[in-house]
Write an enzyme that holds these catalytic residues in place. Structure first.
Site, mmCIF file in Angstrom:
data_model
loop_
_atom_site.group_PDB
_atom_site.id
_atom_site.type_symbol
_atom_site.label_atom_id
_atom_site.label_comp_id
_atom_site.label_asym_id
_atom_site.label_seq_id
_atom_site.Cartn_x
_atom_site.Cartn_y
_atom_site.Cartn_z
ATOM 1 C CG ASP A 178 -1.712 1.342 1.506
ATOM 2 O OD1 ASP A 178 -2.318 1.639 0.471
ATOM 3 O OD2 ASP A 178 -1.645 1.886 2.489
ATOM 4 C CG ASP A 220 -2.068 7.399 0.416
ATOM 5 O OD1 ASP A 220 -1.641 8.587 0.318
ATOM 6 O OD2 ASP A 220 -2.803 6.907 -0.811
#
Length: 245
Positions: A17, A19
């Site tokens: 991922d 953020d």
């Protein structure tokens, strides 16, 4: 480092991922959404934030409006928040930062940089799977293009193959499929900071290492294969990967 919830299995491919895991952008989201909520006397709390982390922008906006009863459409919230975010996204730094007083020009890698350079050195395929759309991805990564060039590929939230956002497994399935050759799903390890991302990874049949923010309710971290307080705590050998030297 927390003890594994289930015994980890060897993996060959890693999916990250972005953020709140690779980039310190979650604080920027919190700042902007709280600024908007302040107009209506509402609190963008971690209880609310945890519901939308990892989701596509419109999906997240719809939840925020429903939970906080904001008098605006989801399109209006997305437009206003994105306008404000574009002004600050270039401030996003890699996580976690180098401990001072080590200068950024030093030939020493910290946190996620250390891990990705280690994986690259040992030819371990890794990719990014982020709910960010094309425009916001380019803004967030504008100061880190060399770092993101280390990944085999990046799959974004507005990719045609990502029909549903997290916690749907679409983005991780699409990301795994773009390795060549395509690995078995149970040989993929996902790194996430959001509960929705953890559920998406598990739905894709993958193991998942969660690195949650300290403010996140611990009850939302229970399903992860492994829980870490920082990527600096990751021990590659636990998943059959080459150890740090």
């Amino acid at each position: 480092m927390a003890a594994p919830v289930t015994p980890p299995r060897p993996v060959t491919h890693l999916l990250f991922d972005m953020d709140g895991l690779l980039l310190d952008t979650e604080r920027l989201y919190s700042m902007v959404f709280q600024e908007i909520c302040d107009r209506y006397g509402k609190k963008y709390s971690w209880d609310v934030k945890s519901l939308v982390m990892g989701k596509k922008a419109l999906d997240a906006a719809e939840i925020i409006i429903q939970v906080l009863q904001l008098p605006m459409s989801k399109e209006e919230l997305v437009e206003e928040s994105q306008t404000k975010l574009r002004q600050v996204f270039s401030q996003a730094s890699l996580l976690p930062g180098a401990p001072l007083p080590v200068p950024r020009t030093a030939s020493v890698h910290w946190g996620v940089e250390k891990l990705i350079h280690h994986l690259r050195k040992h030819n371990i395929p890794c990719a990014v799977a982020t709910s960010s759309g094309t425009a916001s991805f380019e803004e967030k990564t504008s100061q880190h293009q060399e770092f993101f060039s280390l990944f085999h590929h990046v799959v974004l939230g507005d990719d045609p193959e990502v029909r549903s956002g997290k916690p749907s497994p679409d983005i991780f399935l699409a990301c795994a499929k773009r390795f060549s050759p395509t690995p078995p799903l149970d040989k993929c390890l996902v790194f996430e900071d959001a509960p929705n991302g953890v559920e998406a990874a598990l739905a894709a049949g993958m193991q998942v290492v969660m690195v949650p923010d300290a403010n996140l309710n611990r009850d939302l971290t229970r399903n992860a294969t492994m829980l870490l307080s920082s990527l600096q705590d990751f021990q590659p050998e636990l998943f059959g990967l080459p150890p740090y030297q």
